[in-house]
Design a protein around this motif. Structure first.
Motif: not given
Length: 261
Positions: A1-27
């Motif tokens: 996840m990053n901001d749109d003005k400077h493109q600084i990454i604010l959250q980066a994490q490898v979750w180790g899951s095939v689907g992406e839906q379940q990663t939204l809430q912890p992210a």
């Protein structure tokens, strides 16, 4: 996840899951923790953060979670382009009935009704389509042999709401948007997915969601193409996570260095 003005990454994490839906809430939970650390302790104002994600994260559970997050959320469903008036000349994307409706309203979206507001009768909490909590201005009111519960939006929220034109016929002056619900257990509750469709289909929603491509894709392009990280070379979640975060760190250092000059 990053901001749109400077493109600084604010959250980066490898979750180790095939689907992406379940990663939204912890992210998002991690993101909010990061923002709390970065926010000035004596900040006079708090701007509502606009949050966008692609259709892969669109689910009832995720949208219900984001409705309580305090973010102004835009997560499109996988059919949102088919409802876009930009494709109104194509019979594949626009029906004749929708064409007539847009013509009558000069292309303006329909106004929100009480069905677009989320009202939980158990907790007596009401939230508007933008996700702001409203206050109860009347409970068990009677009109035409029917009892109602009425809610009113806070004036400070309605004045700066990006959905104001679709919610109120005139800009608010003394009070925010008012809405009332019948005290009837059989009253139909719209799902969060249905409410997000209305929000995404609004002019503000389409304009806001269109910014997502130019916000996140350049970040992936910089890391994969310019930095050469087109595949992970380690095994194990801990190692892969460390490798990914190191690349994100290098990306952030580069962006910060450019903003300082």
């Amino acid at each position: 996840m990053n901001d749109d003005k400077h493109q600084i990454i604010l959250q980066a994490q490898v979750w180790g899951s095939v689907g992406e839906q379940q990663t939204l809430q912890p992210a998002v939970t991690q993101l909010k923790q990061q923002l709390d650390k970065l926010r000035a302790p004596h900040s006079a104002t708090k701007h509502t953060i606009k949050f966008t994600a692609d259709s892969g994260f669109n689910s009832e559970a995720n949208l219900a979670f984001m409705a309580q997050s305090g973010f102004d959320t835009y997560i499109a469903d996988n059919q949102f382009r088919k409802r876009n008036p930009l494709f109104k000349e194509s019979e594949t994307y626009e029906t004749e009935q929708e064409k007539r409706r847009l013509k009558r309203r000069n292309g303006k979206p329909r106004l929100f009704t009480s069905a677009d507001f989320h009202y939980d009768e158990t907790t007596q909490i009401c939230r508007c389509p933008a996700g702001n909590e409203m206050w109860c201005s009347g409970d068990n009111l009677k009109s035409h042999h029917q009892r109602y519960t009425r809610f009113c939006g806070y004036l400070k929220d309605c004045k700066v709401c990006p959905l104001q034109e679709q919610c109120m016929r005139k800009p608010p002056i003394k009070t925010g948007r008012q809405v009332q619900f019948k005290n009837d257990e059989s009253r139909k509750q719209l799902s969060y997915i249905d409410k997000m469709k209305v929000k995404i289909d609004s002019p503000m929603g389409r304009r806001q969601y269109s910014k997502r491509l130019g916000c996140i894709e350049p970040v992936f392009g910089n890391i994969t193409v310019n930095k050469g990280m087109n595949k992970l070379t380690l095994r194990g979640q801990a190692k892969v996570n460390a490798q990914w975060q190191l690349y994100c760190l290098v990306h952030n250092i580069e962006k910060l260095q450019k903003t300082m000059h």
